[in-house]
Design an enzyme around this catalytic site. Structure first.
Site, mmCIF file in Angstrom:
data_model
loop_
_atom_site.group_PDB
_atom_site.id
_atom_site.type_symbol
_atom_site.label_atom_id
_atom_site.label_comp_id
_atom_site.label_asym_id
_atom_site.label_seq_id
_atom_site.Cartn_x
_atom_site.Cartn_y
_atom_site.Cartn_z
ATOM 1 N N ASP A 153 -1.305 -12.892 -1.186
ATOM 2 C CA ASP A 153 -2.200 -11.809 -1.652
ATOM 3 C C ASP A 153 -2.653 -10.956 -0.460
ATOM 4 O OD1 ASP A 153 -3.588 -10.147 -3.314
ATOM 5 O OD2 ASP A 153 -5.154 -11.588 -3.851
ATOM 6 N N ARG B 177 0.787 -1.253 0.000
ATOM 7 C CA ARG B 177 0.000 0.000 0.000
ATOM 8 C C ARG B 177 0.806 1.283 0.000
ATOM 9 N NH1 ARG B 177 -3.804 -2.751 -2.122
ATOM 10 N NH2 ARG B 177 -5.176 -3.914 -0.715
#
Lengths: 329, 429
Positions: free
Chosen positions: B304, B60
């Site tokens: 993931d 992120r």
């Protein structure tokens, strides 16, 4: 009121509050109670002075994230005729990236001191999620393509008024099944009331996996409206959304009408087979597409009765969720 | 000169040994007993694996540092037993230039807990249209070898073909997020089947993945290039990959821990914690994925890991963000589902969580056997420990943890990166 509260209404989740999120929350006795009370409310509606004092001092918020003039008005009248304070809030469209989450929006409204939240949202499951965040009673006034419980209850109420008990009666539901919340609530309601249901649509407008669903829940499927009509006691036509028409789900509106519309010829065939058969439509109608004017406006049509019953059924639902709860909790 | 002595560890299930690590390299294996002045890590009853490597994380940063940073994601990775992670390119800005890739690399080095290897975007801005600067990213200090538009599919067959051809020059690989956008559009969020029909949620059918996997293995055959299938989720995709490998096509595949366990029926309560892309599938797919991981059709487990700020998950289900946490729980999930059930032994876990992903990603210092001369990247696992997952205990900045409250057998005890202990018992060392 002759109805007793302890047999009434719906599933409880958070802090013992009762909600109406899905028709699956209601058993046969509860549906019966709601419909019987609706009949009494319907009687009140015929009076010159329609207002009952039952929910005086209670606050109902219609929180509509999706436009719906008729459902919102119906809930608004239902609340007002029970003397509740009713306000309408239009939620702006869902803001998925920045800003307020659905939870923020709903908690803000609930913090004002609300007894019942009537929620309409374009997303399936929204009412379910909201019920886990707030202390108010939550009534699902339509969530995406999932459910519309009060519509199914008013449909059942309207059909019963004309046909008597729906036990063993054959109801055909025709049209865009994939995108219809009405059909999902009706399947649950009609099954509980003992009706036989056949869903009719082209294969592209049937939800994926409906074969196993039909087998599990005991309803029938057909792609042939003409084969189903002769045995139908009620035919419920679903609205076909304009945006489905540009070749994605079926080739043209004309072809849809020929295959799945309740045309004058089909109306005649239905009446010939069963003169007492009735026709429903949750509205708004596409006249000439899924339903011909003769079918919509004739004596066999219950379409305006459905609208009238809507207020009574919603009064009944509000009454059973809200009335007398101080004594209960 | 720093020295670390690890005593009594079972080396990937092959028997208890002591390991001596000097200056980040394994210098002795055997019965060592003691080494004067060395830091000692007692590992009796523990299994030693080569350090875990994750082919698929979302850290992120840059762009959403409220959900995760490279430092917080690195901490979660270290606690989860990882010594290297690949950071996906769908940040803001996208990792589609050499400069962006080097920035991720540098932030990873500054955190210093795991090797953070940037993945480069296949196309500029992940738009699926023009190739990103693949060669410049490869030539950068980040030495990017894995390229992916993950989050989006490289759905245009011509763009995918060109990407596969182009990266062949430097032995790069394209990791494909297989999702035909016409069969499963951006609102698709529930495995298409009876449940999606009942819930009224937009369906995400298995064929939307399978048709892309089938196309891509044929493109790989045609171009002679290497393709990697990210987060395989269906039995049909497994069949295609198995067939392609039998043809000699250069294809590898990964599966996530959540697709090895969690099933679509968890969506019945509309809890966005379980909203992930590709979606959770039925038990038949879960069974096929486990079997494929056991028989080698699927090469690797990749998390993931997809942290999200709370307010991005507190929307209506279709509007909520896709993704779930995975770094801290991956080893326990694999242990519980694959080892406890006898589908894999610890050598097998070393293969699917370390050596295979390291080979696919071209990470030379990772995934090496625990022998003399190897960099001392290793993970110590207690195979008998039972852990109950507590989302509030996470080192991630986010809390979208689908494993919360679950009891799993097998836990990471310690992680060692080039001879330095980075994490012990769920906390940074």
């Amino acid at each position: 009121m002759t109805t007793t509260l302890d047999t009434a209404a719906a599933a409880s989740t958070r802090s013992g509050r009762r909600h109406l999120l899905s028709v699956a929350d209601l058993d046969h006795a509860q549906i019966r109670t709601i419909l019987d009370t609706a009949a009494e409310m319907h009687g009140v509606q015929q009076r010159e002075v329609k207002k009952l004092p039952t929910l005086r001092g209670r606050t109902v918020v219609n929180l509509f994230f999706e436009d719906s003039t008729r459902t919102r008005s119906s809930f608004e009248l239902a609340g007002k005729w029970l003397s509740a304070d009713v306000i309408n809030i239009s939620g702006k469209g869902s803001s998925t990236s920045k800003g307020e989450s659905l939870r923020d929006t709903v908690l803000t409204v609930a913090a004002m001191g609300v007894d019942a939240l009537v929620i309409r949202h374009s997303a399936s499951g929204a009412a379910h999620q909201v019920s886990q965040w707030v202390d108010a009673h939550v009534i699902n006034a339509g969530d995406g393509t999932h459910e519309h419980p009060t519509q199914a209850l008013l449909d059942a109420y309207t059909m019963e008024r004309r046909l008597g008990s729906l036990e063993g009666r054959h109801v055909a539901i025709v049209g865009d099944l994939t995108h219809s919340r009405v059909v999902r609530s009706n399947l649950l309601c009609l099954r509980t009331l003992g009706a036989r249901v056949t869903l009719v649509a082209p294969p592209t407008l049937m939800p994926a996996g409906i074969g196993s669903w039909a087998a599990a829940d005991g309803f029938e499927l057909s792609n042939d409206l003409d084969a189903v009509l002769p045995t139908a006691d009620a035919v419920m036509m679903l609205r076909v959304q304009r945006e489905r028409m540009s070749g994605g789900f079926f080739p043209t509106a004309r072809e849809y009408t020929v295959g799945y519309g309740l045309t004058r010829d089909r109306l005649n065939a239905l009446m010939a087979a069963n003169p007492d058969a009735v026709i429903c439509h949750p509205g708004p109608m596409n006249r000439g597409l899924e339903i011909a004017a003769d079918a919509a406006d004739g004596a066999q049509s219950l379409i305006l009765d459905q609208v009238s019953a809507g207020v009574a059924v919603r009064m009944s639902v509000l009454y059973h969720l809200l009335a007398g709860e101080e004594g209960q909790q | 000169m720093s020295t670390l002595l690890i005593t009594g560890a079972d080396l990937a299930g092959s028997g208890a040994q002591d390991l001596l690590v000097e200056d980040g390299v394994i210098t002795r294996v055997g019965s060592i007993g003691s080494a004067g002045g060395a830091e000692v890590l007692e590992a009796d009853g523990l299994v030693a694996l080569p350090g875990l490597v994750d082919l698929h994380t979302h850290l992120r940063e840059p762009g959403r540092e409220d959900a995760e940073t490279i430092a917080s994601g690195s901490a979660a990775a270290a606690v989860g037993g990882f010594t290297a992670v690949l950071a996906m390119a769908n940040t803001n800005p996208v990792t589609d230039t050499a400069e962006a890739a080097e920035r991720v690399l540098d932030l990873g080095r500054a955190a210093g807990l795991v090797d953070v290897q940037p993945v480069g975007a296949v196309t500029k801005g992940l738009a699926g249209e023009e190739l990103a600067e693949l060669g410049l990213m490869h030539r950068s200090r980040a030495r990017v070898k894995v390229f992916s538009d993950d989050g989006k599919c490289v759905h245009d067959a011509r763009v995918m073909r060109r990407a596969l051809e182009y990266v062949r020059a430097f032995r790069g690989v394209v990791s494909q997020h297989a999702q035909d956008p016409h069969l499963a559009g951006s609102s698709a969020c529930c495995h298409e089947g009876e449940l999606s029909g009942r819930l009224g949620l937009p369906g995400w059918p298995g064929i939307a993945e399978e048709t892309i996997v089938a196309r891509d293995v044929m493109l790989a055959r045609h171009t002679g290039s290497r393709v990697h299938v990210a987060h395989v989720s269906t039995a049909g995709s497994v069949e295609v990959v198995r067939w392609a490998k039998a043809q000699g096509i250069d294809v590898t595949a990964e599966v996530t821990p959540h697709h090895l366990v969690l099933t679509t029926d968890l969506l019945a309560g509309y809890d966005p914690t379980f909203k992930v892309n590709p979606p959770l599938r039925p038990q038949e797919d879960v069974d096929a994925l486990r079997a494929a991981l056991a028989d080698g059709t699927i090469d690797a487990v990749a998390t993931d890991h997809a942290p999200h700020a709370r307010h991005d998950k507190e929307h209506a289900f279709v509007d909520a963000a896709f993704g779930m946490l995975g770094l801290e729980t991956a080893l326990s999930v694999v242990s519980d589902t694959m080892v406890r059930t006898g589908l894999l032994d610890w050598a097998g876990v070393a293969r699917v969580m370390s050596s295979n992903p390291a080979r696919i990603a071209g990470l030379e210092g990772h995934g090496r056997p625990l022998t003399v001369g190897s960099p001392a990247n290793l993970t110590l696992v207690d195979p008998d420990a039972r852990v109950t997952v507590d989302r509030s205990a996470s080192l991630s900045l986010s809390r979208n943890n689908p494993w919360h409250g679950r009891s799993l057998q097998g836990a990471v005890e310690a992680t060692v990166l080039r001879g330095t202990v980075t994490a012990r018992k769920g906390a940074l060392a």
